[in-house]
Design a protein around this motif. Sequence first.
Motif, mmCIF file in Angstrom:
data_model
loop_
_atom_site.group_PDB
_atom_site.id
_atom_site.type_symbol
_atom_site.label_atom_id
_atom_site.label_comp_id
_atom_site.label_asym_id
_atom_site.label_seq_id
_atom_site.Cartn_x
_atom_site.Cartn_y
_atom_site.Cartn_z
ATOM 1 N N LEU A 130 -5.337 -0.830 1.211
ATOM 2 C CA LEU A 130 -4.341 -1.798 2.171
ATOM 3 C C LEU A 130 -5.020 -3.289 1.995
ATOM 4 O O LEU A 130 -4.218 -4.222 2.019
ATOM 5 C CB LEU A 130 -4.553 -1.237 3.637
ATOM 6 C CG LEU A 130 -3.748 -0.132 3.825
ATOM 7 C CD1 LEU A 130 -4.129 0.505 5.437
ATOM 8 C CD2 LEU A 130 -2.393 -0.364 3.942
ATOM 9 N N TYR A 131 -6.276 -3.348 1.920
ATOM 10 C CA TYR A 131 -6.895 -4.731 1.702
ATOM 11 C C TYR A 131 -6.441 -5.400 0.389
ATOM 12 O O TYR A 131 -5.920 -6.603 0.453
ATOM 13 C CB TYR A 131 -8.407 -4.687 1.878
ATOM 14 C CG TYR A 131 -8.993 -5.488 2.940
ATOM 15 C CD1 TYR A 131 -8.707 -6.742 3.370
ATOM 16 C CD2 TYR A 131 -10.243 -4.772 3.805
ATOM 17 C CE1 TYR A 131 -9.167 -7.577 4.310
ATOM 18 C CE2 TYR A 131 -10.698 -5.555 4.754
ATOM 19 C CZ TYR A 131 -10.144 -6.774 4.995
ATOM 20 O OH TYR A 131 -10.782 -7.461 6.147
ATOM 21 N N LYS A 132 -6.409 -4.527 -0.437
ATOM 22 C CA LYS A 132 -5.940 -5.085 -2.014
ATOM 23 C C LYS A 132 -4.329 -5.649 -1.862
ATOM 24 O O LYS A 132 -4.014 -6.537 -2.203
ATOM 25 C CB LYS A 132 -6.106 -4.169 -2.877
ATOM 26 C CG LYS A 132 -5.714 -4.783 -4.344
ATOM 27 C CD LYS A 132 -6.317 -3.639 -5.433
ATOM 28 C CE LYS A 132 -5.930 -4.187 -6.667
ATOM 29 N NZ LYS A 132 -6.586 -3.491 -7.916
ATOM 30 N N MET A 133 -3.571 -4.774 -1.080
ATOM 31 C CA MET A 133 -2.124 -5.034 -0.964
ATOM 32 C C MET A 133 -2.216 -6.696 -0.018
ATOM 33 O O MET A 133 -1.477 -7.296 -0.390
ATOM 34 C CB MET A 133 -1.271 -4.077 -0.106
ATOM 35 C CG MET A 133 -1.342 -2.651 -0.803
ATOM 36 S SD MET A 133 -0.430 -1.687 0.219
ATOM 37 C CE MET A 133 0.932 -2.360 0.659
ATOM 38 N N ALA A 134 -3.143 -6.629 1.056
ATOM 39 C CA ALA A 134 -2.976 -7.656 1.889
ATOM 40 C C ALA A 134 -3.291 -9.151 1.245
ATOM 41 O O ALA A 134 -2.889 -10.280 1.544
ATOM 42 C CB ALA A 134 -3.761 -7.520 3.019
ATOM 43 N N LEU A 135 -4.369 -8.909 0.218
ATOM 44 C CA LEU A 135 -4.968 -10.109 0.006
ATOM 45 C C LEU A 135 -4.402 -10.550 -1.708
ATOM 46 O O LEU A 135 -4.792 -11.458 -2.140
ATOM 47 C CB LEU A 135 -6.526 -9.988 -0.264
ATOM 48 C CG LEU A 135 -7.301 -9.839 1.184
ATOM 49 C CD1 LEU A 135 -8.788 -9.595 0.719
ATOM 50 C CD2 LEU A 135 -7.007 -10.791 1.900
ATOM 51 N N LYS A 136 -3.504 -9.909 -1.801
ATOM 52 C CA LYS A 136 -2.855 -10.123 -3.291
ATOM 53 C C LYS A 136 -2.383 -11.572 -3.416
ATOM 54 O O LYS A 136 -2.504 -12.172 -4.753
ATOM 55 C CB LYS A 136 -1.477 -9.165 -3.475
ATOM 56 C CG LYS A 136 -0.733 -9.432 -4.810
ATOM 57 C CD LYS A 136 -1.650 -8.631 -6.123
ATOM 58 C CE LYS A 136 -0.920 -8.621 -7.128
ATOM 59 N NZ LYS A 136 -1.810 -8.014 -8.297
ATOM 60 N N ARG A 137 -1.696 -12.170 -2.499
ATOM 61 C CA ARG A 137 -1.337 -13.692 -2.877
ATOM 62 C C ARG A 137 -1.924 -14.650 -1.740
ATOM 63 O O ARG A 137 -1.720 -15.600 -1.409
ATOM 64 C CB ARG A 137 -0.027 -13.742 -2.561
ATOM 65 C CG ARG A 137 0.783 -12.732 -3.381
ATOM 66 C CD ARG A 137 2.229 -13.327 -3.955
ATOM 67 N NE ARG A 137 2.998 -12.427 -4.423
ATOM 68 C CZ ARG A 137 2.793 -12.084 -5.915
ATOM 69 N NH1 ARG A 137 1.724 -12.437 -6.265
ATOM 70 N NH2 ARG A 137 3.568 -11.233 -6.434
ATOM 71 N N VAL A 138 -3.374 -14.105 -1.346
ATOM 72 C CA VAL A 138 -4.156 -14.903 -0.463
ATOM 73 C C VAL A 138 -4.449 -16.322 -1.177
ATOM 74 O O VAL A 138 -4.931 -16.231 -2.296
ATOM 75 C CB VAL A 138 -5.165 -14.096 -0.067
ATOM 76 C CG1 VAL A 138 -6.310 -14.073 -1.048
ATOM 77 C CG2 VAL A 138 -5.803 -14.889 1.233
ATOM 78 N N GLN A 139 -4.445 -17.334 -0.258
ATOM 79 C CA GLN A 139 -4.801 -18.745 -0.710
ATOM 80 C C GLN A 139 -6.384 -18.636 -1.088
ATOM 81 O O GLN A 139 -6.941 -19.260 -1.832
ATOM 82 C CB GLN A 139 -4.283 -19.739 -0.029
ATOM 83 C CG GLN A 139 -2.802 -20.271 -0.478
ATOM 84 C CD GLN A 139 -2.038 -19.134 -0.335
ATOM 85 O OE1 GLN A 139 -1.897 -18.371 0.546
ATOM 86 N NE2 GLN A 139 -1.388 -19.061 -1.456
ATOM 87 N N CYS A 140 -7.244 -18.130 0.168
ATOM 88 C CA CYS A 140 -8.652 -18.266 0.183
ATOM 89 C C CYS A 140 -9.099 -17.106 0.841
ATOM 90 O O CYS A 140 -8.462 -16.832 2.057
ATOM 91 C CB CYS A 140 -9.173 -19.659 0.430
ATOM 92 S SG CYS A 140 -10.648 -19.759 0.841
ATOM 93 N N VAL A 141 -10.260 -16.483 0.676
ATOM 94 C CA VAL A 141 -11.050 -15.464 1.582
ATOM 95 C C VAL A 141 -12.269 -16.133 1.842
ATOM 96 O O VAL A 141 -13.001 -16.218 0.861
ATOM 97 C CB VAL A 141 -10.992 -14.249 0.732
ATOM 98 C CG1 VAL A 141 -11.652 -13.172 1.650
ATOM 99 C CG2 VAL A 141 -9.654 -13.751 0.287
ATOM 100 N N PHE A 142 -12.538 -16.173 2.977
ATOM 101 C CA PHE A 142 -14.033 -16.478 3.303
ATOM 102 C C PHE A 142 -14.501 -15.522 3.555
ATOM 103 O O PHE A 142 -14.323 -14.490 4.511
ATOM 104 C CB PHE A 142 -13.900 -17.570 4.772
ATOM 105 C CG PHE A 142 -13.554 -18.974 4.443
ATOM 106 C CD1 PHE A 142 -14.179 -19.790 3.633
ATOM 107 C CD2 PHE A 142 -12.217 -19.310 5.059
ATOM 108 C CE1 PHE A 142 -13.738 -21.010 3.234
ATOM 109 C CE2 PHE A 142 -11.832 -20.832 4.890
ATOM 110 C CZ PHE A 142 -12.737 -21.503 3.842
#
Length: 370
Positions: A130-142
């Motif tokens: 689920l996390y991989k799906m969610a962060l697929k197009r994220v601009q930045c992860v802190f």
Amino acid sequence: MRVLILANNDIGLYKFRHELIISLLKKHEVFISLPDGEYIKQLEEEGCKFIDTEFNRRGINPLADINLVRRYICIIKRVKPHIVLTYTIKPNVYGGIACRITKTAYIANVTGMGTSIENPGIVQKVALILYKMALKRVQCVFFQNEPNKTFFIKNRIIDSIEQVKVIPGSGVNLDEHCYEPYPSEEQGLRFLFIGRIMRDKGVEELFDAAERIKAKYPQVSFRLIGGSDENYNDRIKKLESSGVIKALGFQKNVHSYIADSHCTILASYHEGTANVLLESAACGRPVIASKVTGCLETFDEGITGLGCEVKNADSLFRQIEYFITLPQIKREEMGKLGRKKMEREYNRSIVVNSYLEEINNSNYSGREIK
């Protein structure tokens, strides 16, 4: 710009993100989506637009979680934000999926791994997918610490290292949590626990160690601040009746309690970055904490605090006893050095500036919302 913040509770949003929100409100519209709570009215008075979004913070319920994604999609379509900020696991995951579906820019903050990811098994596998799906197009992860970042990269949850930044947790407000003179020890040392009364915060080990310490050093006292997330009421009542601990329940302002204590204890199993340790150190108090990611980084062993082995009541007992045997001048010096560490490494302005720099990126500010 319109900024939408997805969070899981008002206490964390107000206590740890308030300075960022105030900075954003100076130039942008700020919408906050989370369950209702006592700090919402104050956030609204300061200019936030509140969207009541109920959900269960803990546990996995596929139907409820799918409905949460739908609610987030509806909110995004209504608000039309230029950028979405998400905090904690469920807003990160389901808010991230909603942003991906609606092609909305977003920044996630991994405040900690949580039990679902820490413990290997089917739940961990599902959470990582689920996390991989969610962060697929994220601009930045802190990320709040390096090991959490390394874990996400190693498990290929993040596509590009360029999407990743490490910040010093939520930082600490050095004015609100100012240095306080070390209290008198004439009536014995006072140890303080602040957090949810739950197993993963190390309360089992704390209760065990406190009983043994109290039997050997009757003048020492243990205070607990926080509501119970699990059923420890009977155990707490028994320990209170025998004089081992004093449970103070939830407190809106913990600074005065930190100032009146000689040391803060947190034997947690996992943390993003432990805010109670930052606040205690900023106040000039030594800490005793488990040697796990999220706690380890907040103190220097033997200099500003002491580390104990995780899930090990004997280790916690030994470190508390060692602290008791230290000269008072040494305990006070540990507190002063802890304050200097907070000033040097954990000033909340570092976190706020990191967000503002990312949010003010031209890729977001000029984006056309349809």
